[in-house]
Design a protein around this motif. Structure first.
Motif, mmCIF file in Angstrom:
data_model
loop_
_atom_site.group_PDB
_atom_site.id
_atom_site.type_symbol
_atom_site.label_atom_id
_atom_site.label_comp_id
_atom_site.label_asym_id
_atom_site.label_seq_id
_atom_site.Cartn_x
_atom_site.Cartn_y
_atom_site.Cartn_z
ATOM 1 N N GLU A 110 20.807 39.080 -14.135
ATOM 2 C CA GLU A 110 20.614 39.267 -12.689
ATOM 3 C C GLU A 110 21.873 38.812 -11.948
ATOM 4 O O GLU A 110 22.263 37.657 -12.014
ATOM 5 C CB GLU A 110 19.400 38.473 -12.217
ATOM 6 C CG GLU A 110 18.910 38.848 -10.850
ATOM 7 C CD GLU A 110 18.194 40.191 -10.821
ATOM 8 O OE1 GLU A 110 18.398 40.926 -9.851
ATOM 9 O OE2 GLU A 110 17.450 40.492 -11.754
ATOM 10 N N LEU A 111 22.507 39.740 -11.239
ATOM 11 C CA LEU A 111 23.724 39.428 -10.497
ATOM 12 C C LEU A 111 23.400 38.792 -9.151
ATOM 13 O O LEU A 111 22.311 38.962 -8.607
ATOM 14 C CB LEU A 111 24.551 40.700 -10.291
ATOM 15 C CG LEU A 111 25.022 41.397 -11.565
ATOM 16 C CD1 LEU A 111 25.782 42.668 -11.228
ATOM 17 C CD2 LEU A 111 25.887 40.454 -12.396
ATOM 18 N N GLU A 112 24.372 38.089 -8.599
ATOM 19 C CA GLU A 112 24.158 37.379 -7.340
ATOM 20 C C GLU A 112 23.775 38.323 -6.198
ATOM 21 O O GLU A 112 22.888 38.015 -5.395
ATOM 22 C CB GLU A 112 25.406 36.581 -6.963
ATOM 23 C CG GLU A 112 25.205 35.716 -5.733
ATOM 24 C CD GLU A 112 26.372 34.805 -5.455
ATOM 25 O OE1 GLU A 112 26.828 34.815 -4.308
ATOM 26 O OE2 GLU A 112 26.827 34.095 -6.366
ATOM 27 N N LYS A 113 24.397 39.476 -6.135
ATOM 28 C CA LYS A 113 24.097 40.421 -5.052
ATOM 29 C C LYS A 113 22.638 40.875 -5.114
ATOM 30 O O LYS A 113 21.945 40.926 -4.093
ATOM 31 C CB LYS A 113 25.046 41.616 -5.130
ATOM 32 C CG LYS A 113 25.001 42.515 -3.932
ATOM 33 C CD LYS A 113 26.105 43.558 -4.007
ATOM 34 C CE LYS A 113 26.094 44.438 -2.772
ATOM 35 N NZ LYS A 113 27.163 45.415 -2.782
ATOM 36 N N ALA A 114 22.142 41.188 -6.305
ATOM 37 C CA ALA A 114 20.735 41.586 -6.471
ATOM 38 C C ALA A 114 19.811 40.412 -6.177
ATOM 39 O O ALA A 114 18.736 40.583 -5.594
ATOM 40 C CB ALA A 114 20.494 42.114 -7.883
ATOM 41 N N GLU A 115 20.222 39.227 -6.556
ATOM 42 C CA GLU A 115 19.419 38.027 -6.293
ATOM 43 C C GLU A 115 19.306 37.785 -4.787
ATOM 44 O O GLU A 115 18.254 37.409 -4.279
ATOM 45 C CB GLU A 115 20.038 36.815 -6.998
ATOM 46 C CG GLU A 115 19.115 35.645 -7.115
ATOM 47 C CD GLU A 115 17.890 35.923 -7.972
ATOM 48 O OE1 GLU A 115 16.873 35.232 -7.746
ATOM 49 O OE2 GLU A 115 17.901 36.803 -8.847
ATOM 50 N N GLN A 116 20.393 38.051 -4.072
ATOM 51 C CA GLN A 116 20.375 37.862 -2.618
ATOM 52 C C GLN A 116 19.359 38.792 -1.950
ATOM 53 O O GLN A 116 18.690 38.404 -0.993
ATOM 54 C CB GLN A 116 21.764 38.087 -2.027
ATOM 55 C CG GLN A 116 21.852 37.677 -0.582
ATOM 56 C CD GLN A 116 23.250 37.767 -0.064
ATOM 57 O OE1 GLN A 116 23.548 38.640 0.739
ATOM 58 N NE2 GLN A 116 24.113 36.885 -0.521
ATOM 59 N N VAL A 117 19.205 40.004 -2.469
ATOM 60 C CA VAL A 117 18.200 40.934 -1.940
ATOM 61 C C VAL A 117 16.811 40.312 -2.072
ATOM 62 O O VAL A 117 16.002 40.361 -1.136
ATOM 63 C CB VAL A 117 18.276 42.296 -2.675
ATOM 64 C CG1 VAL A 117 17.078 43.163 -2.333
ATOM 65 C CG2 VAL A 117 19.573 43.002 -2.347
ATOM 66 N N GLU A 118 16.523 39.709 -3.223
ATOM 67 C CA GLU A 118 15.218 39.082 -3.453
ATOM 68 C C GLU A 118 15.021 37.849 -2.569
ATOM 69 O O GLU A 118 13.921 37.603 -2.066
ATOM 70 C CB GLU A 118 15.046 38.728 -4.926
ATOM 71 C CG GLU A 118 14.969 39.939 -5.830
ATOM 72 C CD GLU A 118 13.809 40.860 -5.490
ATOM 73 O OE1 GLU A 118 12.702 40.352 -5.191
ATOM 74 O OE2 GLU A 118 14.006 42.090 -5.499
ATOM 75 N N VAL A 119 16.069 37.070 -2.380
ATOM 76 C CA VAL A 119 16.005 35.896 -1.497
ATOM 77 C C VAL A 119 15.677 36.348 -0.079
ATOM 78 O O VAL A 119 14.785 35.800 0.577
ATOM 79 C CB VAL A 119 17.336 35.107 -1.547
ATOM 80 C CG1 VAL A 119 17.446 34.123 -0.387
ATOM 81 C CG2 VAL A 119 17.472 34.379 -2.883
ATOM 82 N N ARG A 120 16.381 37.375 0.403
ATOM 83 C CA ARG A 120 16.145 37.894 1.759
ATOM 84 C C ARG A 120 14.706 38.383 1.925
ATOM 85 O O ARG A 120 14.071 38.116 2.947
ATOM 86 C CB ARG A 120 17.110 39.037 2.067
ATOM 87 C CG ARG A 120 18.555 38.614 2.247
ATOM 88 C CD ARG A 120 19.464 39.828 2.467
ATOM 89 N NE ARG A 120 19.057 40.584 3.650
ATOM 90 C CZ ARG A 120 19.443 40.302 4.903
ATOM 91 N NH1 ARG A 120 20.257 39.303 5.126
ATOM 92 N NH2 ARG A 120 19.023 41.041 5.908
ATOM 93 N N LYS A 121 14.180 39.112 0.945
ATOM 94 C CA LYS A 121 12.804 39.616 1.014
ATOM 95 C C LYS A 121 11.816 38.482 1.241
ATOM 96 O O LYS A 121 10.900 38.593 2.063
ATOM 97 C CB LYS A 121 12.420 40.348 -0.275
ATOM 98 C CG LYS A 121 12.996 41.717 -0.426
ATOM 99 C CD LYS A 121 12.512 42.306 -1.754
ATOM 100 C CE LYS A 121 13.193 43.597 -2.100
ATOM 101 N NZ LYS A 121 12.770 44.089 -3.427
ATOM 102 N N ARG A 122 11.985 37.402 0.505
ATOM 103 C CA ARG A 122 11.067 36.273 0.617
ATOM 104 C C ARG A 122 11.175 35.607 1.978
ATOM 105 O O ARG A 122 10.164 35.299 2.612
ATOM 106 C CB ARG A 122 11.324 35.271 -0.512
ATOM 107 C CG ARG A 122 10.764 35.762 -1.837
ATOM 108 C CD ARG A 122 11.507 35.178 -3.037
ATOM 109 N NE ARG A 122 10.919 35.612 -4.291
ATOM 110 C CZ ARG A 122 11.080 36.819 -4.817
ATOM 111 N NH1 ARG A 122 11.815 37.720 -4.214
ATOM 112 N NH2 ARG A 122 10.512 37.140 -5.968
ATOM 113 N N LEU A 123 12.380 35.397 2.437
ATOM 114 C CA LEU A 123 12.567 34.745 3.735
ATOM 115 C C LEU A 123 12.000 35.596 4.868
ATOM 116 O O LEU A 123 11.289 35.095 5.738
ATOM 117 C CB LEU A 123 14.047 34.444 3.958
ATOM 118 C CG LEU A 123 14.636 33.362 3.048
ATOM 119 C CD1 LEU A 123 16.154 33.337 3.163
ATOM 120 C CD2 LEU A 123 14.043 32.002 3.363
#
Length: 135
Positions: free
Chosen positions: A20-33
């Motif tokens: 899992e790359l950081e850019k894809a992880e950031q998408v998931e972080v944003r969704k949760r927030l």
């Protein structure tokens, strides 16, 4: 869940994926927030610009609660903060400004710590006192 006005069910914890790359992880972080009522502003610089070394990826504020913080997204496996990121977080702490880092699971725990979510089995759900805002 959406028809009932409920936030999506997000996994609270799980096995980490080194692919899992950081850019894809950031998408998931944003969704949760966003699902828990935050406005998320992207400050990311995907290539080294030297304009603001150490500045976090996201500036985050809640739409109804008096909560503001910075968040630096990291990969699930092997994500480390740079010395400049650590210095920025230290400055924030000294000034009583929240500055966090991590992956989607770190953000899930942060939502629990802020009192906006509770853990139910392997997922997070909105805490009783909080109902997510739906646009």
């Amino acid at each position: 869940r959406e028809q009932l006005g409920l936030a999506p069910a997000f996994t609270a914890d799980g096995p980490r994926d080194e692919r899992e790359l950081e850019k894809a992880e950031q998408v998931e972080v944003r969704k949760r927030l966003i699902a828990f009522g935050f406005v998320v502003r992207n400050l990311s610089q995907y290539r080294p610009s030297k304009v603001a070394p150490g500045f976090p990826d996201l500036a985050v504020h809640h739409t109804r609660e008096p909560i503001f913080f910075f968040f630096e997204t990291k990969r699930q496996v092997g994500g480390k903060r740079s010395p400049a990121q650590i210095a920025f977080a230290d400055d924030c702490k000294r000034c009583n400004i929240g500055c966090y880092s991590g992956d989607r699971y770190a953000v899930a725990q942060l939502l629990v710590d802020l009192g906006l979510a509770i853990r139910i089995d392997d997922r997070i759900e909105p805490a009783n006192r909080y109902q997510p805002h739906h646009a």
